[in-house]
Design a protein around this motif. Structure first.
Motif, PDB file in Angstrom:
ATOM      1  N   VAL A  37      29.524  54.555  64.454  1.00 17.79           N
ATOM      2  CA  VAL A  37      28.509  53.905  65.319  1.00 17.79           C
ATOM      3  C   VAL A  37      27.607  53.507  63.990  1.00 17.79           C
ATOM      4  O   VAL A  37      26.750  53.913  63.550  1.00 17.79           O
ATOM      5  CB  VAL A  37      27.723  54.206  66.767  1.00 17.79           C
ATOM      6  CG1 VAL A  37      27.071  53.334  67.501  1.00 17.79           C
ATOM      7  CG2 VAL A  37      28.697  54.600  67.787  1.00 17.79           C
ATOM      8  N   VAL A  38      27.519  52.025  63.437  1.00 11.56           N
ATOM      9  CA  VAL A  38      26.982  51.753  62.827  1.00 11.56           C
ATOM     10  C   VAL A  38      25.869  49.907  63.827  1.00 11.56           C
ATOM     11  O   VAL A  38      25.793  49.578  64.873  1.00 11.56           O
ATOM     12  CB  VAL A  38      27.646  51.041  61.884  1.00 11.56           C
ATOM     13  CG1 VAL A  38      26.593  49.860  60.439  1.00 11.56           C
ATOM     14  CG2 VAL A  38      28.419  51.550  60.655  1.00 11.56           C
TER      15      VAL A  38
ATOM     16  N   MET B 294      20.947  56.851  56.655  1.00  9.66           N
ATOM     17  CA  MET B 294      21.499  58.551  57.853  1.00  9.66           C
ATOM     18  C   MET B 294      20.717  58.847  58.276  1.00  9.66           C
ATOM     19  O   MET B 294      19.198  58.514  57.914  1.00  9.66           O
ATOM     20  CB  MET B 294      22.728  58.601  57.150  1.00  9.66           C
ATOM     21  CG  MET B 294      23.933  57.565  56.874  1.00  9.66           C
ATOM     22  SD  MET B 294      25.221  58.920  56.496  1.00  9.66           S
ATOM     23  CE  MET B 294      27.066  58.217  55.148  1.00  9.66           C
ATOM     24  N   ARG B 295      20.762  59.798  59.760  1.00  2.92           N
ATOM     25  CA  ARG B 295      20.307  60.450  59.546  1.00  2.92           C
ATOM     26  C   ARG B 295      19.991  61.922  59.229  1.00  2.92           C
ATOM     27  O   ARG B 295      20.468  62.393  58.123  1.00  2.92           O
ATOM     28  CB  ARG B 295      20.197  61.249  60.943  1.00  2.92           C
ATOM     29  CG  ARG B 295      19.647  60.617  62.599  1.00  2.92           C
ATOM     30  CD  ARG B 295      20.287  61.080  64.132  1.00  2.92           C
ATOM     31  NE  ARG B 295      21.482  61.309  63.974  1.00  2.92           N
ATOM     32  CZ  ARG B 295      22.324  60.649  63.880  1.00  2.92           C
ATOM     33  NH1 ARG B 295      22.164  59.446  64.891  1.00  2.92           N
ATOM     34  NH2 ARG B 295      24.162  60.683  64.290  1.00  2.92           N
TER      35      ARG B 295
ATOM     36  N   GLU C  82      31.353  65.420  65.041  1.00  2.00           N
ATOM     37  CA  GLU C  82      32.031  64.820  66.534  1.00  2.00           C
ATOM     38  C   GLU C  82      31.947  63.573  65.990  1.00  2.00           C
ATOM     39  O   GLU C  82      32.883  62.732  66.841  1.00  2.00           O
ATOM     40  CB  GLU C  82      29.925  65.042  66.350  1.00  2.00           C
ATOM     41  CG  GLU C  82      29.446  66.498  66.832  1.00  2.00           C
ATOM     42  CD  GLU C  82      28.999  67.248  64.994  1.00  2.00           C
ATOM     43  OE1 GLU C  82      29.330  68.379  65.798  1.00  2.00           O
ATOM     44  OE2 GLU C  82      28.655  66.816  64.537  1.00  2.00           O
ATOM     45  N   ILE C  83      31.654  62.539  64.483  1.00  2.00           N
ATOM     46  CA  ILE C  83      32.197  61.526  64.593  1.00  2.00           C
ATOM     47  C   ILE C  83      33.750  61.270  65.101  1.00  2.00           C
ATOM     48  O   ILE C  83      34.205  60.403  65.419  1.00  2.00           O
ATOM     49  CB  ILE C  83      31.560  60.789  63.157  1.00  2.00           C
ATOM     50  CG1 ILE C  83      30.359  60.774  63.087  1.00  2.00           C
ATOM     51  CG2 ILE C  83      32.500  59.273  63.062  1.00  2.00           C
ATOM     52  CD1 ILE C  83      29.427  59.950  62.120  1.00  2.00           C
TER      53      ILE C  83
ATOM     54  N   ASP D 172      24.856  55.944  63.736  1.00  2.00           N
ATOM     55  CA  ASP D 172      25.114  57.076  62.638  1.00  2.00           C
ATOM     56  C   ASP D 172      24.479  56.637  61.402  1.00  2.00           C
ATOM     57  O   ASP D 172      24.487  57.187  61.358  1.00  2.00           O
ATOM     58  CB  ASP D 172      26.923  56.948  62.831  1.00  2.00           C
ATOM     59  CG  ASP D 172      26.932  57.576  64.416  1.00  2.00           C
ATOM     60  OD1 ASP D 172      26.783  58.889  65.216  1.00  2.00           O
ATOM     61  OD2 ASP D 172      28.237  57.686  64.691  1.00  2.00           O
ATOM     62  N   MET D 173      25.171  55.020  61.578  1.00  2.00           N
ATOM     63  CA  MET D 173      24.245  54.622  59.844  1.00  2.00           C
ATOM     64  C   MET D 173      23.824  53.683  60.367  1.00  2.00           C
ATOM     65  O   MET D 173      23.114  52.634  61.674  1.00  2.00           O
ATOM     66  CB  MET D 173      25.474  54.594  59.643  1.00  2.00           C
ATOM     67  CG  MET D 173      26.483  55.294  58.714  1.00  2.00           C
ATOM     68  SD  MET D 173      28.093  54.776  57.368  1.00  2.00           S
ATOM     69  CE  MET D 173      27.021  54.571  56.149  1.00  2.00           C
TER      70      MET D 173
END
Length: 461
Positions: free
Chosen positions: A28-29, A229-230, A20-21, A85-86
């Motif tokens: 996105v950080v 991260m998730r 997806e990224i 995302d991070m």
């Protein structure tokens, strides 16, 4: 605003992984606004973690987007809510945090150190041993002391464990997540608090800004610093760890660490700055200063005072942030004024004067000539947007927005305080306001010295 926490199950349902990224062309950080993580210097994005992640984003072939998080208490919930995302905030790996997120492999290991002030006369005492007895050099010295740390940090946990090990009381002042560790370091340096604890790498970076702090007291083993991260981003985690293993072997990674951790700050202002400038000259560029300043009806001594502040008259001067030359242009700005690192001194000074005069034009509404010049200098240092933020806040707090002295400068000084930089009137965020505040004052002090020592001559006179 408090972000509502999400359950572990809900976090796992957010399916934004590497695929997806890449489809969105954006990584996105979520980052803190700090030197170790991410900050903006004269319009350029910088920071140790930022530069690592920029390389990773380029490896993925996607854009890197940074979202600054002003309250670190919210950062895990923001991640698990899908806002990023991070996580990049000089994050120490702990079991407690690992229950909510996954950590990447560590890119650094760092112990925790106590940040405290050196004695006021430390410069006068020639040897370090002469003043070391006036600071705490053993963890036992923390007994009965008040130490300010972020309440949800590994620093807080370490102090709790340390006082149990010592069998006595350390007064731990728990600070909310909207006060960043680097702000606590600044408060120690300014005498607002006496002690804080942070990672050694963060303390090392900030010791360049605050030479009056001591960071030698170590109170922990070396801990792992990593990105977060998730739990559901398994492919992204695998790819990052694979990439990081190779990247950490490169000269680029070594240089990034060297740039932020090892390069010492430049020498402080000499006590007798005229002592090596004999013959009635400020510098070997006096003739250029006079000719170029005259083209703009500007006082050449004021131009000289600014150039000394920026580069100490050294054409090859390059800051740790990448600014170069006599006028210390950032790489993204210099070319628009025809100035490059290898440009001649005349080209550098002409380009700098052109930018300075543009900034002067930005403040045409300021009727007092001295105040207008001070706004101009502040803009040259911090950028127009930050100074306009300070102007808007000055009006809100009952100060004169068209007067720098004791009005807008006070607001600029406070733009490192969440109460100010998180105000809805502020559009450009955090500013290390003490730098701009001192920049304007030091240039004007030097200008006054130059006025009394050197004639206001015209070219060829």
């Amino acid at each position: 605003m408090r972000v509502e926490p999400v359950s572990k199950d809900m976090a796992n349902t957010i399916k934004v992984d590497l695929k997806e990224i890449k489809e969105q062309d954006k990584l996105v950080v979520l980052a803190e606004n700090s030197t170790a993580s991410y900050f903006i210097y004269r319009g350029k994005k910088m920071g140790l973690e930022y530069e690592i992640l920029k390389e990773f984003a380029e490896h993925l072939g996607v854009q890197l987007e940074i979202k600054m998080v002003h309250n670190l208490d919210n950062i895990v919930d923001l991640l698990n809510n899908g806002e990023g995302d991070m996580i990049a905030c000089n994050y120490t790996v702990t079991k407690e945090r690992a229950r909510s997120i996954n950590f990447t492999n560590p890119y650094m290991r760092s112990s925790q150190v106590v940040v405290q002030r050196k004695p006021k006369d430390w410069r006068e005492r020639n040897r370090k041993q002469a003043w070391k007895e006036d600071v705490i050099t053993d963890p036992l010295g923390l007994i009965g002391k008040k130490v300010h740390v972020w309440k949800n940090s590994s620093y807080y946990d370490r102090l709790v464990n340390l006082q149990n090990e010592l069998g006595d009381t350390i007064y731990i002042e728990a600070v909310e997540g909207d006060v960043l560790p680097e702000q606590l370091i600044e408060q120690v340096a300014d005498g607002l608090i006496d002690y804080t604890v942070t990672d050694q790498n963060v303390a090392q970076i900030n010791s360049r800004f605050y030479p009056n702090i001591d960071i030698d007291l170590n109170i922990s083993v070396k801990q792992q610093i990593a990105f977060g991260m998730r739990k559901s981003s398994k492919v992204l985690l695998h790819e990052f760890n694979r990439w990081l293993k190779d990247f950490m072997k490169t000269s680029t990674f070594s240089y990034i660490k060297h740039k932020y951790l090892d390069i010492s700050q430049f020498s402080s202002k000499a006590q007798h700055e005229f002592s090596s400038l004999g013959g009635g000259k400020i510098s070997k560029y006096d003739k250029l200063f006079k000719e170029i300043a005259a083209d703009y009806n500007w006082d050449w001594r004021l131009l000289a005072a600014l150039v000394y502040q920026e580069s100490k008259f050294k054409t090859g001067q390059k800051s740790w942030a990448g600014a170069y030359g006599l006028m210390q242009f950032m790489p993204g700005v210099g070319p628009s004024y025809g100035v490059y690192p290898n440009s001649s001194p005349e080209t550098q000074i002409r380009g700098g004067m052109k930018k300075l005069y543009k900034n002067y034009g930005d403040w045409h509404m300021i009727t007092d000539s001295i105040q207008r010049i001070k706004f101009t200098l502040a803009t040259y240092n911090a950028g127009l947007a930050h100074i306009q933020d300070a102007q808007r806040l000055a009006t809100k707090y009952g100060k004169n927005p068209n007067v720098w002295d004791d009005n807008v400068e006070i607001i600029a000084l406070n733009l490192n305080n969440p109460k100010y930089y998180k105000d809805e009137l502020v559009r450009s965020g955090y500013l290390r306001g003490s730098e701009t505040y001192n920049y304007v004052r030091e240039i004007f002090t030097r200008f006054n010295e130059y006025e009394s020592a050197f004639e206001k001559t015209v070219p060829n006179s």
